[in-house]
Design an enzyme around this catalytic site. Structure first.
Site, PDB file in Angstrom:
ATOM      1  N   HIS A  64       1.741   9.205   5.752  1.00  0.00           N
ATOM      2  CA  HIS A  64       2.311   7.947   6.277  1.00  0.00           C
ATOM      3  C   HIS A  64       3.770   7.796   5.852  1.00  0.00           C
ATOM      4  O   HIS A  64       4.111   6.935   5.033  1.00  0.00           O
ATOM      5  CB  HIS A  64       1.472   6.746   5.815  1.00  0.00           C
ATOM      6  CG  HIS A  64       0.150   6.659   6.505  1.00  0.00           C
ATOM      7  ND1 HIS A  64      -1.046   6.965   5.901  1.00  0.00           N
ATOM      8  CD2 HIS A  64      -0.161   6.318   7.795  1.00  0.00           C
ATOM      9  CE1 HIS A  64      -2.033   6.803   6.767  1.00  0.00           C
ATOM     10  NE2 HIS A  64      -1.537   6.418   7.918  1.00  0.00           N
ATOM     11  N   ASN A  65       4.621   8.631   6.414  1.00  0.00           N
ATOM     12  CA  ASN A  65       6.053   8.580   6.093  1.00  0.00           C
ATOM     13  C   ASN A  65       6.848   8.470   7.411  1.00  0.00           C
ATOM     14  O   ASN A  65       6.273   8.299   8.491  1.00  0.00           O
ATOM     15  CB  ASN A  65       6.457   9.814   5.272  1.00  0.00           C
ATOM     16  CG  ASN A  65       6.077  11.105   5.964  1.00  0.00           C
ATOM     17  OD1 ASN A  65       6.277  11.242   7.168  1.00  0.00           O
ATOM     18  ND2 ASN A  65       5.531  12.056   5.219  1.00  0.00           N
ATOM     19  N   ALA A  66       8.172   8.575   7.316  1.00  0.00           N
ATOM     20  CA  ALA A  66       9.026   8.354   8.497  1.00  0.00           C
ATOM     21  C   ALA A  66       8.816   9.417   9.587  1.00  0.00           C
ATOM     22  O   ALA A  66       9.069   9.147  10.763  1.00  0.00           O
ATOM     23  CB  ALA A  66      10.490   8.315   8.070  1.00  0.00           C
ATOM     24  N   VAL A  67       8.347  10.600   9.205  1.00  0.00           N
ATOM     25  CA  VAL A  67       8.122  11.624  10.232  1.00  0.00           C
ATOM     26  C   VAL A  67       6.903  11.242  11.084  1.00  0.00           C
ATOM     27  O   VAL A  67       6.901  11.433  12.305  1.00  0.00           O
ATOM     28  CB  VAL A  67       7.981  13.038   9.623  1.00  0.00           C
ATOM     29  CG1 VAL A  67       7.746  14.079  10.708  1.00  0.00           C
ATOM     30  CG2 VAL A  67       9.230  13.399   8.826  1.00  0.00           C
ATOM     31  N   HIS A  68       5.879  10.649  10.447  1.00  0.00           N
ATOM     32  CA  HIS A  68       4.727  10.157  11.231  1.00  0.00           C
ATOM     33  C   HIS A  68       5.207   9.056  12.193  1.00  0.00           C
ATOM     34  O   HIS A  68       4.811   9.038  13.368  1.00  0.00           O
ATOM     35  CB  HIS A  68       3.638   9.631  10.294  1.00  0.00           C
ATOM     36  CG  HIS A  68       2.553   8.852  10.988  1.00  0.00           C
ATOM     37  ND1 HIS A  68       1.741   9.404  11.961  1.00  0.00           N
ATOM     38  CD2 HIS A  68       2.165   7.539  10.874  1.00  0.00           C
ATOM     39  CE1 HIS A  68       0.896   8.473  12.403  1.00  0.00           C
ATOM     40  NE2 HIS A  68       1.132   7.337  11.766  1.00  0.00           N
TER      41      HIS A  68
ATOM     42  N   HIS B 170       4.947   0.762  13.003  1.00  0.00           N
ATOM     43  CA  HIS B 170       3.517   0.448  12.900  1.00  0.00           C
ATOM     44  C   HIS B 170       2.896   0.772  11.541  1.00  0.00           C
ATOM     45  O   HIS B 170       1.824   0.273  11.220  1.00  0.00           O
ATOM     46  CB  HIS B 170       2.730   1.155  14.026  1.00  0.00           C
ATOM     47  CG  HIS B 170       2.411   2.572  13.692  1.00  0.00           C
ATOM     48  ND1 HIS B 170       3.351   3.572  13.775  1.00  0.00           N
ATOM     49  CD2 HIS B 170       1.282   3.153  13.211  1.00  0.00           C
ATOM     50  CE1 HIS B 170       2.806   4.711  13.386  1.00  0.00           C
ATOM     51  NE2 HIS B 170       1.560   4.484  13.037  1.00  0.00           N
ATOM     52  N   ASP B 171       3.560   1.598  10.714  1.00  0.00           N
ATOM     53  CA  ASP B 171       3.056   1.897   9.357  1.00  0.00           C
ATOM     54  C   ASP B 171       4.125   1.601   8.308  1.00  0.00           C
ATOM     55  O   ASP B 171       4.083   2.170   7.205  1.00  0.00           O
ATOM     56  CB  ASP B 171       2.639   3.375   9.257  1.00  0.00           C
ATOM     57  CG  ASP B 171       1.217   3.614   9.734  1.00  0.00           C
ATOM     58  OD1 ASP B 171       0.375   2.713   9.579  1.00  0.00           O
ATOM     59  OD2 ASP B 171       0.950   4.707  10.266  1.00  0.00           O
TER      60      ASP B 171
ATOM     61  N   ASP C  85      -0.933   6.862  17.851  1.00  0.00           N
ATOM     62  CA  ASP C  85      -1.156   6.892  16.400  1.00  0.00           C
ATOM     63  C   ASP C  85      -2.101   8.021  15.976  1.00  0.00           C
ATOM     64  O   ASP C  85      -2.018   8.516  14.863  1.00  0.00           O
ATOM     65  CB  ASP C  85      -1.715   5.523  15.970  1.00  0.00           C
ATOM     66  CG  ASP C  85      -1.620   5.302  14.470  1.00  0.00           C
ATOM     67  OD1 ASP C  85      -0.860   6.031  13.802  1.00  0.00           O
ATOM     68  OD2 ASP C  85      -2.294   4.388  13.967  1.00  0.00           O
TER      69      ASP C  85
ATOM     70  N   GLN D  33     -11.844  16.318   9.347  1.00  0.00           N
ATOM     71  CA  GLN D  33     -11.318  16.371  10.716  1.00  0.00           C
ATOM     72  C   GLN D  33     -12.411  16.281  11.772  1.00  0.00           C
ATOM     73  O   GLN D  33     -12.176  15.796  12.870  1.00  0.00           O
ATOM     74  CB  GLN D  33     -10.486  17.650  10.920  1.00  0.00           C
ATOM     75  CG  GLN D  33      -9.164  17.629  10.170  1.00  0.00           C
ATOM     76  CD  GLN D  33      -8.233  16.518  10.640  1.00  0.00           C
ATOM     77  OE1 GLN D  33      -8.046  16.319  11.824  1.00  0.00           O
ATOM     78  NE2 GLN D  33      -7.659  15.770   9.704  1.00  0.00           N
TER      79      GLN D  33
HETATM   80 ZN   LIG Z   1       0.002   5.499  11.879  1.00  0.00          ZN
END
Ligand SMILES: [Zn+2]
Length: 256
Positions: A52-56, A92-93, A202, A253
């Protein structure tokens, strides 16, 4: 993405998208303020989070852009709806702590108290987004009336990403499709389609090419396992999904 954007994925991608959708011109925005907005948003993501970082955030925004390119969606959208769809995707995150809601509740985190244990992260994300809009000066340019509309839409879009509300959205989508009532000329239907688009964006990692998809899987599992490690350190029950000793990346997964 980090390498190609000189470690500035969000401003690079989003200023480009805002320009190409004509939003800078339409809302009479200063490109420097727009760069500032997305820089502040990027700074609000935590690089220490494996997933959950800026690349996501950039990945989800790019996927949202792909969905918006669908003619049956794009031809009906207003500039405000496109503005909100992109802003919701990129925020969104925002300020995600790298742990989930049950962990925040179990550790009596202030966010859990603030949002009364309900959609804790999602409420924090959209409120942080509105803070960035103010800090960048963009909300002053938009004016109070538009800001109110943006707030309403961003809130509703980001809250839709709460995975516990999946059934509610699937049921409504099924009903629209079965009754053939997905009328994109209606604002409430367009908003619903954008909620679904954000939810799909997402979780679109498995639709990426295998080498990219595989990397995302490893990253999300590492974030889960870190939470499990924190739980172990704090003598809390270790969440099954987060226990690196009893589960595995393939099991997570495939949801087994
Ligand atoms: Zn997300």
């Amino acid at each position: 993405m980090l390498q190609f954007t000189n470690r500035r994925p969000l401003p690079t991608l989003c200023v480009h998208l805002f320009k190409s959708y004509g939003l800078i011109q339409h809302f009479n925005l200063d490109p420097v303020s727009v760069w500032k907005l997305f820089s502040i948003i990027e700074d609000g993501y935590h690089w220490r989070n494996p997933y959950h970082n800026a690349v996501h955030a950039a990945d989800v925004t790019q996927a949202m852009h792909c969905f918006l390119q669908e003619n049956m969606i794009l031809e009906h959208l207003t500039p405000l709806e496109i503005f909100c769809a992109l802003l919701a995707a990129v925020t969104h995150d925002l300020d995600h702590p790298g742990v989930n809601q049950p962990f925040l509740i179990a550790t009596s985190n202030h966010l859990a108290a603030l949002y009364k244990n309900s959609s804790v992260l999602e409420n924090h994300h959209w409120r942080s987004a509105m803070g960035c809009l103010m800090e960048s000066g963009i909300s002053t340019v938009l004016g109070p009336e538009l800001v109110l509309q943006v707030e309403e839409q961003i809130k509703s879009l980001v809250l839709a990403t709460d995975i516990t509300r999946q059934k509610e959205f699937l049921d409504r989508l099924t009903e629209y499709l079965e009754t053939n009532t997905l009328d994109m000329t209606l604002p409430e239907v367009r908003h619903f389609v954008l909620q679904i688009a954000l939810k799909c964006a997402d979780i679109c990692n498995p639709c990426r090419p295998w080498d990219i998809s595989r990397k995302w899987s490893m990253k999300v599992c590492e974030e889960f396992f870190r939470q499990g490690d924190y739980e172990r350190q704090l003598n809390l029950p270790v969440t099954g999904l987060c226990d690196r000793y009893s589960t595995s990346v393939p099991k997570i997964q495939t949801g087994t």
